[in-house]
Design a protein around this motif. Structure first.
Motif, mmCIF file in Angstrom:
data_model
loop_
_atom_site.group_PDB
_atom_site.id
_atom_site.type_symbol
_atom_site.label_atom_id
_atom_site.label_comp_id
_atom_site.label_asym_id
_atom_site.label_seq_id
_atom_site.Cartn_x
_atom_site.Cartn_y
_atom_site.Cartn_z
ATOM 1 N N GLU A 1 0.832 -1.504 -0.115
ATOM 2 C CA GLU A 1 -0.154 0.213 0.343
ATOM 3 C C GLU A 1 0.841 0.980 -0.055
ATOM 4 N N TYR A 2 2.115 1.141 0.633
ATOM 5 C CA TYR A 2 2.563 2.634 0.517
ATOM 6 C C TYR A 2 3.771 2.871 -0.358
ATOM 7 N N TYR A 3 3.627 1.447 -1.513
ATOM 8 C CA TYR A 3 4.096 2.341 -3.119
ATOM 9 C C TYR A 3 2.925 1.803 -3.713
ATOM 10 N N SER A 4 1.185 1.275 -4.093
ATOM 11 C CA SER A 4 0.298 1.385 -4.528
ATOM 12 C C SER A 4 0.044 3.040 -5.474
ATOM 13 N N PHE A 5 0.211 4.860 -4.679
ATOM 14 C CA PHE A 5 0.526 5.027 -5.571
ATOM 15 C C PHE A 5 0.649 5.246 -6.816
ATOM 16 N N SER B 1 -12.742 6.811 -10.681
ATOM 17 C CA SER B 1 -12.510 5.669 -9.646
ATOM 18 C C SER B 1 -11.023 5.315 -9.654
ATOM 19 N N LYS B 2 -9.718 5.721 -10.585
ATOM 20 C CA LYS B 2 -9.191 5.367 -9.983
ATOM 21 C C LYS B 2 -8.653 3.918 -9.563
ATOM 22 N N ASP B 3 -9.824 2.868 -10.271
ATOM 23 C CA ASP B 3 -9.730 0.990 -9.232
ATOM 24 C C ASP B 3 -9.102 0.399 -10.564
ATOM 25 N N ILE B 4 -8.223 -0.128 -10.447
ATOM 26 C CA ILE B 4 -6.776 -0.708 -11.522
ATOM 27 C C ILE B 4 -7.873 -1.897 -11.742
ATOM 28 N N GLU B 5 -7.886 -2.824 -10.496
ATOM 29 C CA GLU B 5 -9.269 -4.003 -11.313
ATOM 30 C C GLU B 5 -10.072 -4.001 -11.338
ATOM 31 N N GLU B 6 -11.214 -2.536 -11.108
ATOM 32 C CA GLU B 6 -12.140 -2.065 -12.057
ATOM 33 C C GLU B 6 -11.746 -1.881 -13.957
ATOM 34 N N GLN C 1 1.586 3.012 -8.840
ATOM 35 C CA GLN C 1 0.979 2.873 -10.450
ATOM 36 C C GLN C 1 -0.553 3.800 -10.570
ATOM 37 N N LYS C 2 -1.603 4.158 -9.462
ATOM 38 C CA LYS C 2 -2.573 4.589 -10.281
ATOM 39 C C LYS C 2 -1.495 5.869 -10.931
ATOM 40 N N ASP C 3 -0.740 6.408 -10.547
ATOM 41 C CA ASP C 3 -0.114 7.651 -11.526
ATOM 42 C C ASP C 3 0.443 6.930 -12.944
ATOM 43 N N LEU C 4 1.182 6.071 -12.497
ATOM 44 C CA LEU C 4 1.765 5.609 -13.936
ATOM 45 C C LEU C 4 0.518 5.980 -14.700
ATOM 46 N N ILE C 5 -0.750 5.476 -14.176
ATOM 47 C CA ILE C 5 -2.051 4.440 -15.668
ATOM 48 C C ILE C 5 -2.517 6.575 -15.712
ATOM 49 N N SER C 6 -3.041 7.305 -14.702
ATOM 50 C CA SER C 6 -3.538 8.276 -15.176
ATOM 51 C C SER C 6 -2.016 8.371 -16.342
ATOM 52 N N LYS C 7 -1.051 9.115 -16.231
ATOM 53 C CA LYS C 7 -0.873 9.564 -17.271
ATOM 54 C C LYS C 7 0.108 8.977 -18.403
ATOM 55 N N GLU C 8 -1.147 7.388 -18.026
ATOM 56 C CA GLU C 8 -0.753 6.996 -19.394
ATOM 57 C C GLU C 8 -2.411 7.531 -20.271
ATOM 58 N N VAL C 9 -3.565 6.975 -20.211
ATOM 59 C CA VAL C 9 -4.881 7.128 -19.970
ATOM 60 C C VAL C 9 -4.238 8.906 -21.006
ATOM 61 N N TYR C 10 -4.062 9.764 -20.316
ATOM 62 C CA TYR C 10 -3.958 11.143 -20.461
ATOM 63 C C TYR C 10 -2.897 11.495 -21.580
ATOM 64 N N GLU D 1 11.971 1.725 -11.216
ATOM 65 C CA GLU D 1 12.505 2.740 -11.053
ATOM 66 C C GLU D 1 12.050 3.427 -9.707
ATOM 67 N N TYR D 2 10.183 3.830 -10.240
ATOM 68 C CA TYR D 2 10.170 4.690 -9.054
ATOM 69 C C TYR D 2 9.483 4.440 -7.563
ATOM 70 N N ILE D 3 9.962 2.906 -7.086
ATOM 71 C CA ILE D 3 10.212 3.063 -6.789
ATOM 72 C C ILE D 3 11.383 2.924 -5.763
ATOM 73 N N ILE D 4 12.686 3.358 -5.912
ATOM 74 C CA ILE D 4 13.706 3.709 -6.167
ATOM 75 C C ILE D 4 13.968 4.894 -6.114
ATOM 76 N N LEU D 5 12.773 5.672 -6.359
ATOM 77 C CA LEU D 5 13.354 6.738 -6.700
ATOM 78 C C LEU D 5 12.549 7.531 -5.262
ATOM 79 N N GLU D 6 10.941 7.155 -4.227
ATOM 80 C CA GLU D 6 10.124 6.951 -3.797
ATOM 81 C C GLU D 6 11.328 6.750 -2.730
ATOM 82 N N GLU D 7 11.830 5.371 -2.611
ATOM 83 C CA GLU D 7 12.972 5.434 -1.526
ATOM 84 C C GLU D 7 14.142 6.405 -1.499
ATOM 85 N N GLU D 8 14.885 6.524 -2.412
ATOM 86 C CA GLU D 8 15.804 7.764 -2.101
ATOM 87 C C GLU D 8 15.507 9.296 -1.399
#
Length: 273
Positions: free
Chosen positions: A7-11, A45-50, A13-22, A225-232
């Motif tokens: 859950e800590y990193y789940s945002f 909804s920003k629900d990936i499964e749905e 995924q949503k950011d990437l899908i939002s940008k890709e859809v755009y 890469e984004y997970i690593i960026l978040e850790e950094e």
């Protein structure tokens, strides 16, 4: 011992899908009914499964049932979004499984790997094995054999490498080779008879396969890469100086915004949680 839940990193995924859809909506136009529909459903909804279910359902409803031949741009968008969602599902599952392994072993690192890299390594192995298995089901036209053999050799090399960092490096190479395969397919398509159609059904199948698989590989590495960026950011450290796919994505997003002044409203939706 504190190991982050997914859950800590789940945002990310949503950011990437939002940008890709755009970006897809911007590229293929405001008048595209299919993309109009799926972008609306995603931002509501920003629900990936749905969303994963909706993109197929709406494609069936808007393209398959209505048109004598589906729009190939829309099919490409569908395959791309399917691949992104599937990559995220697989990584999330493997992350949680890896985290459980770490908790059971009472370790913060296994084989010098953090949970997110341990999950990436498993996901890479799984994805490449699936690629080879699915590829064997396709009747491959000979004119694409060179680039396909290069991909297979690089995949074989991953399984032989004992060092994780070398496997990551090879994953970047495979990502480039899969993109090369798409380029070769598109070049041959444009060359033959100056048409925009492939010569055989085998080429169509290979092209669709290449879109799906290259997207999966790209977003698996991009997610890492984004997970690593978040850790950094959270730990004020540098773990990986070069993040080429993030740089590529940011450039693509910037170019899209410049070319798409009319749909700023969609872009600003990508910024909302």
């Amino acid at each position: 011992m504190s190991l982050k839940e997914w859950e800590y990193y789940s945002f990310i995924q949503k950011d990437l899908i939002s940008k890709e859809v755009y970006m897809l909506f911007s590229t293929f136009g405001e008048d595209n009914k299919y993309l109009q529909t799926i972008q609306k459903q995603w931002f509501e909804s920003k629900d990936i499964e749905e969303f994963r279910d909706q993109i197929e359902e709406k494609f069936e409803e808007i393209e398959v049932k209505v048109k004598p031949q589906v729009d190939r741009d829309n099919l490409s968008c569908l395959l791309r979004m399917m691949a992104i969602c599937d990559t995220f599902f697989e990584y999330e599952y493997l992350y949680e499984a890896s985290r459980e392994t770490f908790l059971n072993s009472n370790k913060e690192k296994i084989n010098s790997l953090n949970v997110y890299d341990y999950a990436f390594d498993d996901n890479l192995t799984f994805s490449l094995r699936s690629f080879i298995e699915d590829l064997e089901e396709i009747n491959l036209p000979k004119k694409y054999s060179t680039v396909i053999e290069d991909i297979k050799k690089s995949i074989s090399r991953v399984s032989e490498l004992g060092d994780y960092n070398l496997r990551v490096k090879e994953a970047y190479k495979i990502n480039d080779l899969m993109s090369d395969l798409l380029d070769v397919l598109e070049d041959f398509e444009d060359f033959e008879d100056n048409s925009t159609e492939f010569g055989t059904i085998d080429e169509v199948i290979l092209y669709n396969f290449a879109i799906y698989q290259s997207t999966k590989m790209h977003f698996l590495i991009l997610l890492r890469e984004y997970i690593i960026l978040e850790e950094e950011k959270s730990n004020n450290i540098i773990l990986q100086k070069s993040k080429p796919l993030i740089n590529e994505e940011e450039l693509r997003l910037s170019e899209t915004k410049v070319l798409s002044d009319k749909i700023n409203e969609i872009y600003y939706k990508t910024l909302k949680n």
